[in-house]
Design a protein around this motif. Structure first.
Motif, PDB file in Angstrom:
ATOM      1  N   CYS A 152      35.921  40.540  46.016  1.00  0.00           N
ATOM      2  CA  CYS A 152      34.850  41.465  46.388  1.00  0.00           C
ATOM      3  C   CYS A 152      33.936  40.859  47.440  1.00  0.00           C
ATOM      4  O   CYS A 152      33.529  41.528  48.394  1.00  0.00           O
ATOM      5  CB  CYS A 152      34.045  41.875  45.166  1.00  0.00           C
ATOM      6  N   ASP A 212      42.886  49.098  47.267  1.00  0.00           N
ATOM      7  CA  ASP A 212      42.744  50.500  47.663  1.00  0.00           C
ATOM      8  C   ASP A 212      41.434  51.120  47.219  1.00  0.00           C
ATOM      9  O   ASP A 212      41.176  52.299  47.502  1.00  0.00           O
ATOM     10  CB  ASP A 212      43.911  51.315  47.088  1.00  0.00           C
ATOM     11  N   VAL A 213      40.614  50.362  46.517  1.00  0.00           N
ATOM     12  CA  VAL A 213      39.328  50.865  46.056  1.00  0.00           C
ATOM     13  C   VAL A 213      38.350  50.889  47.229  1.00  0.00           C
ATOM     14  O   VAL A 213      38.318  49.971  48.054  1.00  0.00           O
ATOM     15  CB  VAL A 213      38.791  49.989  44.908  1.00  0.00           C
ATOM     16  N   SER A 214      37.536  51.938  47.318  1.00  0.00           N
ATOM     17  CA  SER A 214      36.585  52.066  48.419  1.00  0.00           C
ATOM     18  C   SER A 214      35.554  50.945  48.374  1.00  0.00           C
ATOM     19  O   SER A 214      35.290  50.354  47.318  1.00  0.00           O
ATOM     20  CB  SER A 214      35.868  53.416  48.344  1.00  0.00           C
ATOM     21  N   ASP A 215      34.950  50.653  49.516  1.00  0.00           N
ATOM     22  CA  ASP A 215      33.938  49.601  49.588  1.00  0.00           C
ATOM     23  C   ASP A 215      32.769  49.896  48.646  1.00  0.00           C
ATOM     24  O   ASP A 215      32.228  48.995  48.000  1.00  0.00           O
ATOM     25  CB  ASP A 215      33.423  49.454  51.020  1.00  0.00           C
ATOM     26  N   LYS A 216      32.367  51.169  48.572  1.00  0.00           N
ATOM     27  CA  LYS A 216      31.246  51.543  47.708  1.00  0.00           C
ATOM     28  C   LYS A 216      31.563  51.251  46.242  1.00  0.00           C
ATOM     29  O   LYS A 216      30.767  50.637  45.531  1.00  0.00           O
ATOM     30  CB  LYS A 216      30.929  53.026  47.891  1.00  0.00           C
ATOM     31  N   ASN A 217      32.755  51.671  45.797  1.00  0.00           N
ATOM     32  CA  ASN A 217      33.123  51.437  44.403  1.00  0.00           C
ATOM     33  C   ASN A 217      33.394  49.966  44.128  1.00  0.00           C
ATOM     34  O   ASN A 217      33.148  49.475  43.024  1.00  0.00           O
ATOM     35  CB  ASN A 217      34.340  52.279  44.035  1.00  0.00           C
ATOM     36  N   LEU A 218      33.880  49.254  45.143  1.00  0.00           N
ATOM     37  CA  LEU A 218      34.120  47.828  44.971  1.00  0.00           C
ATOM     38  C   LEU A 218      32.806  47.083  44.749  1.00  0.00           C
ATOM     39  O   LEU A 218      32.727  46.160  43.939  1.00  0.00           O
ATOM     40  CB  LEU A 218      34.842  47.269  46.192  1.00  0.00           C
ATOM     41  N   ARG A 260      35.731  40.887  50.833  1.00  0.00           N
ATOM     42  CA  ARG A 260      35.786  42.228  51.407  1.00  0.00           C
ATOM     43  C   ARG A 260      34.430  42.591  51.999  1.00  0.00           C
ATOM     44  O   ARG A 260      34.345  43.234  53.053  1.00  0.00           O
ATOM     45  CB  ARG A 260      36.158  43.229  50.313  1.00  0.00           C
ATOM     46  N   LYS A 261      33.357  42.210  51.318  1.00  0.00           N
ATOM     47  CA  LYS A 261      32.022  42.574  51.775  1.00  0.00           C
ATOM     48  C   LYS A 261      31.669  41.850  53.075  1.00  0.00           C
ATOM     49  O   LYS A 261      30.981  42.388  53.935  1.00  0.00           O
ATOM     50  CB  LYS A 261      30.993  42.224  50.686  1.00  0.00           C
ATOM     51  N   GLU A 266      44.488  52.451  40.455  1.00  0.00           N
ATOM     52  CA  GLU A 266      44.484  52.060  41.869  1.00  0.00           C
ATOM     53  C   GLU A 266      44.472  50.545  41.981  1.00  0.00           C
ATOM     54  O   GLU A 266      43.767  49.863  41.226  1.00  0.00           O
ATOM     55  CB  GLU A 266      43.244  52.609  42.593  1.00  0.00           C
TER      56      GLU A 266
END
Length: 242
Positions: A237, A200-206, A240-241, A196
């Motif tokens: 990261c 496209d990685v989810s916020d939780k996994n990021l 995005r946060k 991926e």
């Protein structure tokens, strides 16, 4: 080893893309490496999966790449005797076929000191019918499922910046399983590849990724080029946060 017990229903991915599997092996014939020792286990595996043929046909019919390991009389470790690998994570089966486990994993930082004894013990005691799985992850500079790095591993990330990291960095995960074939006693190792883009990685996994990336700077991460992309990934990261 981070293994989890799996049910039969959770063993292999359903509904594989068979066209992609065929293309993968056609494009990279070096991924198929079979010794005489793989013939009987390969046929047993094919029968287990209700298909004709051997290891090659089993891997063509499923999402997962597949490897067979056996231990001959007098050996102290299992050896790789068969590999049907369309989508490698930076390794060449032709260079690994016939090698014992510890030599197979020699390039991996910390394997001999931290994992080798436990892996050897697990392989010895694995019973037919039991299925175990684990997942790992890497950061790659390509979204292709076949990942082969040539030259300086840091060079594959030369195009990555803080601004484009979401589109140029890719999270690559291997879903690995292990089970013993009941008749031949060979151990089957499967590798399912999932890729991926970072965007496209989810916020939780990021968030988990950001927390873990600092540990990649040395050792195994350094071998795979982590210092070249770490700052861009961490910055992405953080943006995005916020």
């Amino acid at each position: 080893m981070g293994l989890t017990r799996l049910s039969e229903a959770d063993w292999l991915q359903p509904d594989p893309d068979l066209d992609a599997r065929t293309m993968g092996f056609d494009e990279w014939p070096d991924g198929l490496q079979l010794t005489r020792e793989s013939e009987d286990p390969g046929r047993e595996l094919a029968q287990m999966l209700a298909i004709d043929g051997g290891l090659r046909e089993a891997a063509l019919a499923h999402h997962e790449d597949m490897c067979l390991l056996t231990k001959a009389a007098g050996d102290d470790q299992y050896r790789l005797v068969g590999a049907a690998v369309a989508w490698p994570s930076d390794w060449h089966p032709k260079d690994k076929i016939g090698l014992p486990l510890r030599a197979l994993h020699a390039p991996i930082a910390g394997y001999e000191e931290q994992l080798a004894t436990g892996v050897d013990r697990f392989m010895e005691t694995l019973k037919p019918g039991a299925i175990f799985g684990r997942c790992n992850w890497f950061i790659a500079g390509t979204g292709e499922r076949r990942w082969l790095v040539t030259g300086d591993p840091h060079a594959q990330f030369a195009h990555v910046t803080n601004e484009n990291a979401g589109e140029t960095l890719f999270v690559r995960s291997e879903r690995q399983t292990l089970r013993r074939l009941p008749e031949t006693g060979a151990i089957l190792f499967t590798i399912g590849i999932y890729v991926e883009a970072l965007a496209d990685v989810s916020d939780k996994n990021l968030a988990l990724l950001s927390g873990a990336v600092q540990n990649l700077i040395s050792g195994e991460g350094d071998r795979r080029g982590a210092p070249a992309y770490a700052s861009a990934l961490i910055d992405y990261c953080s943006q995005r946060k916020s």
